[in-house]
Design an enzyme around this catalytic site. Structure first.
Site, PDB file in Angstrom:
ATOM      1  N   SER A 149       0.865  -1.193   0.000  1.00  0.00           N
ATOM      2  CA  SER A 149       0.000   0.000   0.000  1.00  0.00           C
ATOM      3  C   SER A 149       0.892   1.232   0.000  1.00  0.00           C
ATOM      4  O   SER A 149       2.014   1.204   0.529  1.00  0.00           O
ATOM      5  CB  SER A 149      -0.871   0.018   1.268  1.00  0.00           C
ATOM      6  OG  SER A 149      -1.479   1.297   1.406  1.00  0.00           O
ATOM      7  N   TYR A 163      -1.461  -0.505  10.198  1.00  0.00           N
ATOM      8  CA  TYR A 163      -1.678  -1.012   8.834  1.00  0.00           C
ATOM      9  C   TYR A 163      -0.483  -0.642   7.947  1.00  0.00           C
ATOM     10  O   TYR A 163       0.043  -1.483   7.211  1.00  0.00           O
ATOM     11  CB  TYR A 163      -2.975  -0.416   8.276  1.00  0.00           C
ATOM     12  CG  TYR A 163      -3.206  -0.662   6.809  1.00  0.00           C
ATOM     13  CD1 TYR A 163      -3.686  -1.883   6.352  1.00  0.00           C
ATOM     14  CD2 TYR A 163      -2.961   0.348   5.863  1.00  0.00           C
ATOM     15  CE1 TYR A 163      -3.912  -2.100   4.987  1.00  0.00           C
ATOM     16  CE2 TYR A 163      -3.188   0.136   4.510  1.00  0.00           C
ATOM     17  CZ  TYR A 163      -3.657  -1.086   4.084  1.00  0.00           C
ATOM     18  OH  TYR A 163      -3.882  -1.292   2.739  1.00  0.00           O
TER      19      TYR A 163
END
Ligand code: NAP
Length: 254
Positions: A149, A163
């Site tokens: 990501s 995350y």
């Protein structure tokens, strides 16, 4: 008769019932892959995707398994062995966020779940895929694509630093594993999506996140699951035969 006449490559896509995984599965089916559709909860979405993939000409296997649980991963791979008897691609796509939070408020159980699903799940799925694809293990080679990501680069402060850290681990894992497997017929790459319009934002309590953050993207819009899927498909395919240990940003310039 040519035994390879009907030979098709098999790819396992984790978390394929929705979002980027489902879009990738449709692109793979159109490109001639047979597909293992993994999901964890949404059986209806997974079954309906499998029906769509069959209409596109793909053989499919729909497998419920939580990639945060090693025993469920092992069971999934033995189902793949029984059904297809071979594996040529793995897309480590299953991943979660959690409710937006500051690190100071993050519980051990939240952190443990995040790392178990996003990091351990990807590493253990790769481990099992290597046993089936590596030429050192009598496999015919293959390609692994990990979902990172843009958060790995920007850190996602005040939203989900945990995350972001899990995706940073995915980048490191990609670089190391690619080099470890470079002579075993397996390429390993990652795709690093930016803000993509899927349900993942709602699961973090921000259903409008993709729309709200669009103005900070140089291209002034969120990306689509299909735009990420196109990058994944390329990295899976032989078209990217000299590409390994790479991370491909699909971020609209962010
Ligand atoms: P999504 O729309 O929330 O879909 C998540 C998928 O993963 C679903 O198919 C879900 O299955 C499955 N899943 C969740 N937990 C699982 C588990 N423990 N075991 C197996 N499957 C599980 O997510 P997405 O936006 O498509 O994201 C896909 C990947 O791209 C993730 O790794 C994410 O971190 C990454 N990514 C996304 C964005 C973005 O903006 N969307 C940006 C950067 C990176 P069920 O349907 O059964 O729940």
């Amino acid at each position: 008769m040519n035994p390879k006449k009907n030979f098709k490559k098999v790819v396992l896509i984790t978390g394929a019932s929705r979002g980027i995984g489902a879009a990738t599965a449709k692109l793979c089916a159109k490109a001639g892959w047979d597909i293992v559709v993994n999901y964890t909860q949404n059986q209806e979405a997974a079954n309906s995707l499998c029906a769509e993939l069959k209409d596109l000409g793909a053989a499919t296997l729909c497998v419920q398994a939580d990639v945060g649980d090693e025993s469920q991963i092992l069971k999934m791979f033995s189902q793949i062995d029984s059904h297809f008897g071979a594996l040529h691609g793995l897309v480590n796509n299953a991943g979660i966020v959690d409710m937006t939070s500051h690190v100071v408020d993050m519980s051990w159980s939240r952190l443990e779940r995040m790392m178990r699903i996003n990091i351990l799940g990807s590493i253990v799925c790769a481990r099992e895929a290597i046993k089936r694809m590596s030429t050192d293990h009598k496999g015919s080679g293959g390609s692994i694509v990990n979902l990172s990501s843009v958060a790995a680069r920007v850190g996602a402060p005040s939203q989900y630093v945990d995350y972001a850290a899990s995706k940073g681990a995915i980048d490191s894992f990609t670089f190391g594993l690619a080099k470890e497997l470079a002579t075993q017929g397996i390429r390993v790459n990652a795709v690093r999506p930016g803000i993509i319009d899927t349900d993942i934002h709602a699961s973090g309590g921000l259903p409008n996140r993709a729309k709200d953050l669009a103005p900070m993207v140089p291209m002034q819009r969120a990306g689509t699951a299909q735009e990420v899927g196109e990058a994944i498909l390329w990295l899976l395919s032989d078209e990217s035969s000299y590409t390994t240990a790479s991370v491909l940003d699909v971020t609209g310039g962010r």
